[in-house]
Design a protein around this motif. Structure first.
Motif, short mmCIF file in Angstrom:
data_model
loop_
_atom_site.label_atom_id
_atom_site.label_comp_id
_atom_site.label_asym_id
_atom_site.label_seq_id
_atom_site.Cartn_x
_atom_site.Cartn_y
_atom_site.Cartn_z
N ARG A 311 23.63 23.92 21.72
CA ARG A 311 24.84 24.76 22.25
C ARG A 311 23.63 24.75 23.22
NH1 ARG A 311 27.61 22.68 19.83
NH2 ARG A 311 29.05 23.04 18.26
N LEU A 312 24.64 24.47 24.45
CA LEU A 312 23.97 25.36 25.90
C LEU A 312 25.22 26.43 26.66
CD1 LEU A 312 22.83 22.21 27.12
CD2 LEU A 312 21.94 23.52 26.80
N SER A 313 24.18 27.68 26.46
CA SER A 313 24.48 28.86 27.67
C SER A 313 24.96 28.13 29.25
CB SER A 313 24.17 30.56 27.60
OG SER A 313 23.13 30.00 28.65
N LYS A 314 26.04 28.91 29.62
CA LYS A 314 25.98 28.56 31.44
C LYS A 314 24.90 28.95 31.98
CE LYS A 314 29.13 29.71 34.85
NZ LYS A 314 28.14 29.69 35.63
N GLU A 315 24.25 30.32 31.93
CA GLU A 315 23.30 30.88 32.13
C GLU A 315 21.92 29.26 32.58
OE1 GLU A 315 26.11 33.82 32.12
OE2 GLU A 315 24.88 32.55 30.27
N GLU A 316 21.86 28.52 30.64
CA GLU A 316 21.31 27.69 30.94
C GLU A 316 20.98 26.18 31.38
OE1 GLU A 316 19.71 28.79 26.03
OE2 GLU A 316 21.25 27.62 26.25
N ILE A 317 22.54 26.10 31.17
CA ILE A 317 23.52 24.83 32.51
C ILE A 317 23.40 24.85 33.78
CG2 ILE A 317 25.52 23.84 32.98
CD1 ILE A 317 26.79 24.20 30.05
N ASP A 318 23.04 26.45 34.20
CA ASP A 318 23.39 26.60 35.78
C ASP A 318 21.34 26.46 35.96
OD1 ASP A 318 25.49 27.08 35.91
OD2 ASP A 318 25.66 29.07 36.31
N LYS A 319 20.61 26.69 35.71
CA LYS A 319 19.24 27.14 35.53
C LYS A 319 18.80 25.24 35.48
CE LYS A 319 14.90 28.25 33.28
NZ LYS A 319 14.29 29.30 32.52
N ILE A 320 19.40 24.27 34.67
CA ILE A 320 18.94 23.22 34.85
C ILE A 320 19.77 22.84 36.45
CG2 ILE A 320 19.57 20.73 33.24
CD1 ILE A 320 19.86 22.24 31.30
N THR A 321 20.80 23.19 36.43
CA THR A 321 21.60 22.12 37.52
C THR A 321 20.57 22.66 38.44
OG1 THR A 321 23.02 22.30 37.04
CG2 THR A 321 23.83 22.29 38.84
N ALA A 322 20.01 24.62 39.26
CA ALA A 322 19.62 24.80 39.45
C ALA A 322 18.19 23.59 40.78
CB ALA A 322 18.58 26.32 39.60
N HIS A 323 17.37 23.31 38.96
CA HIS A 323 15.84 22.40 39.20
C HIS A 323 16.70 21.54 39.29
CE1 HIS A 323 13.44 25.21 36.85
NE2 HIS A 323 13.71 25.21 36.28
N LEU A 324 17.81 20.64 39.46
CA LEU A 324 17.87 18.71 39.39
C LEU A 324 18.48 19.29 41.11
CD1 LEU A 324 18.91 16.91 38.71
CD2 LEU A 324 20.86 17.42 38.36
N ASN A 325 19.06 20.31 41.31
CA ASN A 325 19.19 20.59 42.96
C ASN A 325 18.23 20.54 44.06
OD1 ASN A 325 22.07 20.49 42.83
ND2 ASN A 325 22.26 23.08 42.71
N GLN A 326 16.70 20.87 43.47
CA GLN A 326 15.60 20.70 44.48
C GLN A 326 15.13 19.49 44.08
OE1 GLN A 326 13.27 22.83 42.99
NE2 GLN A 326 14.70 25.01 43.26
N LEU A 327 15.48 18.27 42.87
CA LEU A 327 14.87 16.25 43.12
C LEU A 327 15.34 16.07 44.01
CD1 LEU A 327 13.28 14.71 41.93
CD2 LEU A 327 15.54 14.62 39.87
N SER A 328 14.88 15.59 44.88
CA SER A 328 15.09 14.26 46.19
C SER A 328 14.35 12.79 45.49
CB SER A 328 14.74 14.82 47.48
OG SER A 328 15.12 13.46 48.80
N LEU A 329 15.14 12.10 45.73
CA LEU A 329 14.69 10.58 45.57
C LEU A 329 14.41 9.57 46.88
CD1 LEU A 329 15.92 10.11 42.03
CD2 LEU A 329 14.12 10.80 42.31
N SER A 330 13.71 9.25 46.74
CA SER A 330 13.11 7.97 47.95
C SER A 330 13.78 6.68 47.49
CB SER A 330 11.73 7.76 47.80
OG SER A 330 11.30 9.18 47.96
N ARG A 331 14.83 5.95 48.39
CA ARG A 331 15.02 4.96 48.46
C ARG A 331 14.63 3.65 48.40
NH1 ARG A 331 21.07 4.13 46.39
NH2 ARG A 331 22.37 5.93 46.90
#
Length: 331
Positions: A311-331
């Motif tokens: 069970r994930l709350s909207k706040e928890e999903i948003d927190k995961i996404t916020a961390h994810l948005n900072q991830l940048s991978l190299s090609r």
């Protein structure tokens, strides 16, 4: 387990659907038939009633394994999703790749979805699967050498004959989906989607939401990348397709694992693994109906199935996404 309808159809499938590519061994360094069968059975017992396969996965082997695994299950209690349009035994259409089968023999694989080819593929799949109908029949990749009308009209004929219940597409863009919809009702589009591969959010997700089409997300764990178990220096087998993919460069493994460390506390709070948290996040994203997850053995299958119970709350999903948005991978 949670179940969701595909598009505007009455077909319900489990939010965790068993992805049977690796079960066929091809491009995954081989397979152990008995363990693959047990994995599918364990998944079913845990509520995973839907299985996605394709003829190309092991050149028929994956479908045979699926057929054997479900032979004692009441047919209307399981949903079979398979595909057509990738031929290793017919040199027509677009050459997709040079490859090797599970025995090491060189094979050429073509994207081809001509009418007679589809009819033959369907008959072959029904035999391998040990059934008289397919719940969702999907074109595996666009075939630019065959009009979409020809391919879709062939599937519509199979639906009329009762051999196929519903039609779907894979790897189609919105324009191709629009064209397909002129000839039948494709209820879904199976496309790659993961935390590190989110490009479908630009066009395909809005389109599918607007048109009430389901999205079946494949490779949600990005072929093991998002499990947290792959570290820099990881060595793949000679016939493992992941060896040359940029995701698995040491630099990117470091970045992804750093991101996973940031969301690990959420997983631990839920008494869940990182893989389970990633799967849950995936099918809770807008427009995503289900996530396909493969398993080599019963333990992995049960772990995947348990992701549906988090069970994930909207706040928890948003927190995961916020961390994810900072991830940048190299090609």
């Amino acid at each position: 387990m949670e179940y969701r309808k595909l598009g505007d159809s009455n077909l319900e499938i489990s939010v965790i659907t068993f992805g049977a590519w690796a079960a066929g061994g091809w491009m995954w360094g081989g397979t152990e038939r008995g363990e693959a069968i047990n994995a599918i059975k364990a998944a079913y017992d845990a509520g995973v009633t839907s299985i996605d396969t394709a003829p190309i996965y092991g050149q028929g082997l994956s479908e045979e394994i699926v057929g054997e695994a479900i032979k004692d299950i009441q047919r209307d209690k399981v949903q079979i999703l398979t595909k057509f349009g990738m031929r290793w035994d017919l040199a027509k259409g677009n050459l997709a790749m040079h490859s090797k089968d599970n025995s090491g023999n060189v094979i050429d694989i073509y994207k081809y979805a001509g009418k007679e080819s589809i009819i033959k593929e369907c008959e072959d799949s029904l035999k391998r699967l040990g059934t008289d109908y397919i719940d969702l029949y999907q074109i595996h990749w666009p075939d630019t050498t065959t009009p979409i009308s020809e391919s879709m009209e062939a599937v519509a004929r199979l639906i009329e004959q009762g051999k196929v219940r519903h039609a779907g597409v894979c790897n189609y863009n919105p324009e191709q989906m629009d064209e397909a919809a002129q000839y039948l009702n494709p209820v879904s589009n199976q496309v790659p989607y993961s935390m590190v591969k989110r490009d479908i959010e630009k066009e395909i997700v809005p389109y599918c939401i607007e048109k009430s089409k389901s999205i079946l997300a494949y490779s949600p764990l990005e072929r093991g990348l998002l499990t947290g178990k792959m570290k820099p220096g990881y060595k793949f087998g000679a016939d493992d397709h992941r060896a040359g993919i940029y995701f698995f460069k040491d630099e990117n493994l470091q970045k992804v694992n750093a991101f996973l460390e940031k969301i690990l506390p959420i997983a631990e709070e839920k008494n869940a693994s990182l893989s389970q948290l990633v799967l849950k996040w995936t099918f809770e994203q807008p427009g995503i109906t289900i996530a396909l997850a493969g398993a080599r053995n019963s333990q992995q299958a049960l772990s995947n199935a348990a992701a549906a119970d988090i069970r994930l709350s909207k706040e928890e999903i948003d927190k995961i996404t916020a961390h994810l948005n900072q991830l940048s991978l190299s090609r």
